[in-house]
Design a protein around this motif. Structure first.
Motif, PDB file in Angstrom:
ATOM      1  N   UNK A  56       0.818  -1.224   0.000  1.00  0.00           N
ATOM      2  CA  UNK A  56       0.000   0.000   0.000  1.00  0.00           C
ATOM      3  C   UNK A  56       0.848   1.269   0.000  1.00  0.00           C
ATOM      4  N   UNK A  57       2.134   1.163   0.330  1.00  0.00           N
ATOM      5  CA  UNK A  57       3.028   2.326   0.304  1.00  0.00           C
ATOM      6  C   UNK A  57       3.612   2.558  -1.079  1.00  0.00           C
ATOM      7  N   UNK A  58       3.605   1.542  -1.919  1.00  0.00           N
ATOM      8  CA  UNK A  58       4.303   1.589  -3.201  1.00  0.00           C
ATOM      9  C   UNK A  58       3.469   2.331  -4.238  1.00  0.00           C
ATOM     10  N   UNK A  59       4.073   3.361  -4.835  1.00  0.00           N
ATOM     11  CA  UNK A  59       3.389   4.099  -5.897  1.00  0.00           C
ATOM     12  C   UNK A  59       4.024   3.834  -7.262  1.00  0.00           C
ATOM     13  N   UNK A  60       5.231   3.245  -7.260  1.00  0.00           N
ATOM     14  CA  UNK A  60       5.880   2.897  -8.521  1.00  0.00           C
ATOM     15  C   UNK A  60       7.037   1.937  -8.240  1.00  0.00           C
ATOM     16  N   UNK A  61       7.423   1.180  -9.250  1.00  0.00           N
ATOM     17  CA  UNK A  61       8.549   0.252  -9.144  1.00  0.00           C
ATOM     18  C   UNK A  61       9.592   0.644 -10.177  1.00  0.00           C
ATOM     19  N   UNK A  62      10.875   0.553  -9.793  1.00  0.00           N
ATOM     20  CA  UNK A  62      11.963   0.971 -10.670  1.00  0.00           C
ATOM     21  C   UNK A  62      12.887  -0.216 -10.905  1.00  0.00           C
ATOM     22  N   UNK A  63      13.148  -0.495 -12.177  1.00  0.00           N
ATOM     23  CA  UNK A  63      14.077  -1.584 -12.489  1.00  0.00           C
ATOM     24  C   UNK A  63      15.247  -1.091 -13.325  1.00  0.00           C
ATOM     25  N   UNK A  64      15.211   0.149 -13.750  1.00  0.00           N
ATOM     26  CA  UNK A  64      16.297   0.686 -14.566  1.00  0.00           C
ATOM     27  C   UNK A  64      16.124   2.178 -14.769  1.00  0.00           C
ATOM     28  N   UNK A  65      16.843   2.679 -15.751  1.00  0.00           N
ATOM     29  CA  UNK A  65      16.798   4.119 -16.012  1.00  0.00           C
ATOM     30  C   UNK A  65      17.218   4.401 -17.445  1.00  0.00           C
ATOM     31  N   UNK A  66      16.843   5.579 -17.908  1.00  0.00           N
ATOM     32  CA  UNK A  66      17.342   6.101 -19.174  1.00  0.00           C
ATOM     33  C   UNK A  66      18.208   7.303 -18.837  1.00  0.00           C
ATOM     34  N   UNK A  67      19.440   7.281 -19.303  1.00  0.00           N
ATOM     35  CA  UNK A  67      20.384   8.365 -19.049  1.00  0.00           C
ATOM     36  C   UNK A  67      20.643   9.098 -20.362  1.00  0.00           C
ATOM     37  N   UNK A  68      20.722  10.419 -20.294  1.00  0.00           N
ATOM     38  CA  UNK A  68      20.944  11.226 -21.480  1.00  0.00           C
ATOM     39  C   UNK A  68      22.195  12.075 -21.301  1.00  0.00           C
ATOM     40  N   UNK A  69      23.072  12.026 -22.292  1.00  0.00           N
ATOM     41  CA  UNK A  69      24.278  12.848 -22.258  1.00  0.00           C
ATOM     42  C   UNK A  69      23.916  14.281 -22.653  1.00  0.00           C
ATOM     43  N   UNK A  70      24.829  15.225 -22.405  1.00  0.00           N
ATOM     44  CA  UNK A  70      24.570  16.606 -22.832  1.00  0.00           C
ATOM     45  C   UNK A  70      24.322  16.732 -24.341  1.00  0.00           C
ATOM     46  N   UNK A  71      24.850  15.792 -25.114  1.00  0.00           N
ATOM     47  CA  UNK A  71      24.647  15.830 -26.572  1.00  0.00           C
ATOM     48  C   UNK A  71      23.419  15.051 -27.006  1.00  0.00           C
ATOM     49  N   UNK A  72      22.636  14.545 -26.037  1.00  0.00           N
ATOM     50  CA  UNK A  72      21.387  13.876 -26.358  1.00  0.00           C
ATOM     51  C   UNK A  72      21.484  12.371 -26.571  1.00  0.00           C
ATOM     52  N   UNK A  73      22.656  11.800 -26.368  1.00  0.00           N
ATOM     53  CA  UNK A  73      22.795  10.347 -26.510  1.00  0.00           C
ATOM     54  C   UNK A  73      22.095   9.654 -25.343  1.00  0.00           C
ATOM     55  N   UNK A  74      21.343   8.611 -25.671  1.00  0.00           N
ATOM     56  CA  UNK A  74      20.574   7.875 -24.663  1.00  0.00           C
ATOM     57  C   UNK A  74      21.253   6.550 -24.332  1.00  0.00           C
ATOM     58  N   UNK A  75      21.347   6.265 -23.028  1.00  0.00           N
ATOM     59  CA  UNK A  75      21.846   4.973 -22.563  1.00  0.00           C
ATOM     60  C   UNK A  75      20.750   4.380 -21.689  1.00  0.00           C
ATOM     61  N   UNK A  76      20.332   3.163 -22.008  1.00  0.00           N
ATOM     62  CA  UNK A  76      19.279   2.494 -21.248  1.00  0.00           C
ATOM     63  C   UNK A  76      19.920   1.470 -20.320  1.00  0.00           C
ATOM     64  N   UNK A  77      19.576   1.540 -19.049  1.00  0.00           N
ATOM     65  CA  UNK A  77      20.034   0.577 -18.057  1.00  0.00           C
ATOM     66  C   UNK A  77      18.803  -0.197 -17.605  1.00  0.00           C
ATOM     67  N   UNK A  78      18.820  -1.514 -17.831  1.00  0.00           N
ATOM     68  CA  UNK A  78      17.673  -2.330 -17.449  1.00  0.00           C
ATOM     69  C   UNK A  78      18.141  -3.411 -16.486  1.00  0.00           C
ATOM     70  N   UNK A  79      17.664  -3.344 -15.235  1.00  0.00           N
ATOM     71  CA  UNK A  79      18.037  -4.309 -14.218  1.00  0.00           C
ATOM     72  C   UNK A  79      17.274  -5.614 -14.313  1.00  0.00           C
ATOM     73  N   UNK A  80      16.346  -5.716 -15.250  1.00  0.00           N
ATOM     74  CA  UNK A  80      15.555  -6.925 -15.512  1.00  0.00           C
ATOM     75  C   UNK A  80      14.546  -7.272 -14.413  1.00  0.00           C
ATOM     76  N   UNK A  81      14.702  -6.686 -13.253  1.00  0.00           N
ATOM     77  CA  UNK A  81      13.753  -6.915 -12.155  1.00  0.00           C
ATOM     78  C   UNK A  81      13.732  -5.661 -11.293  1.00  0.00           C
ATOM     79  N   UNK A  82      12.750  -5.556 -10.434  1.00  0.00           N
ATOM     80  CA  UNK A  82      12.606  -4.376  -9.585  1.00  0.00           C
ATOM     81  C   UNK A  82      13.804  -4.238  -8.660  1.00  0.00           C
ATOM     82  N   UNK A  83      14.418  -3.073  -8.681  1.00  0.00           N
ATOM     83  CA  UNK A  83      15.576  -2.761  -7.840  1.00  0.00           C
ATOM     84  C   UNK A  83      15.228  -1.776  -6.734  1.00  0.00           C
TER      85      UNK A  83
END
Length: 98
Positions: A56-83
């Motif tokens: 009941x406390x959980x409002x979202x689950x996070x398993x990874x992130x999308x990182x963006x460089x100053x030049x707009x390059x995207x790096x996707x990090x996927x932990x495959x499961x909730x971290x």
């Protein structure tokens, strides 16, 4: 012997709960209700160590992130499961203070 814990946030409440197993504890908190100054991002393993599994406390689950460089390059990090879990801090803090 009486233990004193200053601060009634999640860590202070868990410290007071742990110390109470061995004796008297006084918990000091300056706020009548805990102000929320945190995004509520907590590690899944940390919550498990606290014995908190209440969804009941959980409002979202996070398993990874999308990182963006100053030049707009995207790096996707996927932990495959909730971290980590995003929790409703007000409700979570109230639960921890019980």
């Amino acid at each position: 012997m009486t233990s004193i814990v200053v601060g009634g946030g999640p860590v202070g409440c868990e410290a007071a709960r742990t110390l109470a197993r061995d004796g008297d504890v006084i918990l000091f908190e300056e706020h009548e209700s805990q102000p929320v100054r945190c995004a509520g991002l907590l590690s899944k393993s940390g919550l498990e160590r606290l014995g908190v599994s209440d969804e009941r406390f959980v409002v979202n689950k996070v398993r990874g992130a999308k990182l963006y460089s100053p030049k707009g390059r995207e790096v996707v990090v996927d932990g495959k499961e909730t971290k980590a879990l995003v929790v409703d801090r007000r409700a979570f803090d109230e639960h921890m203070q019980q």
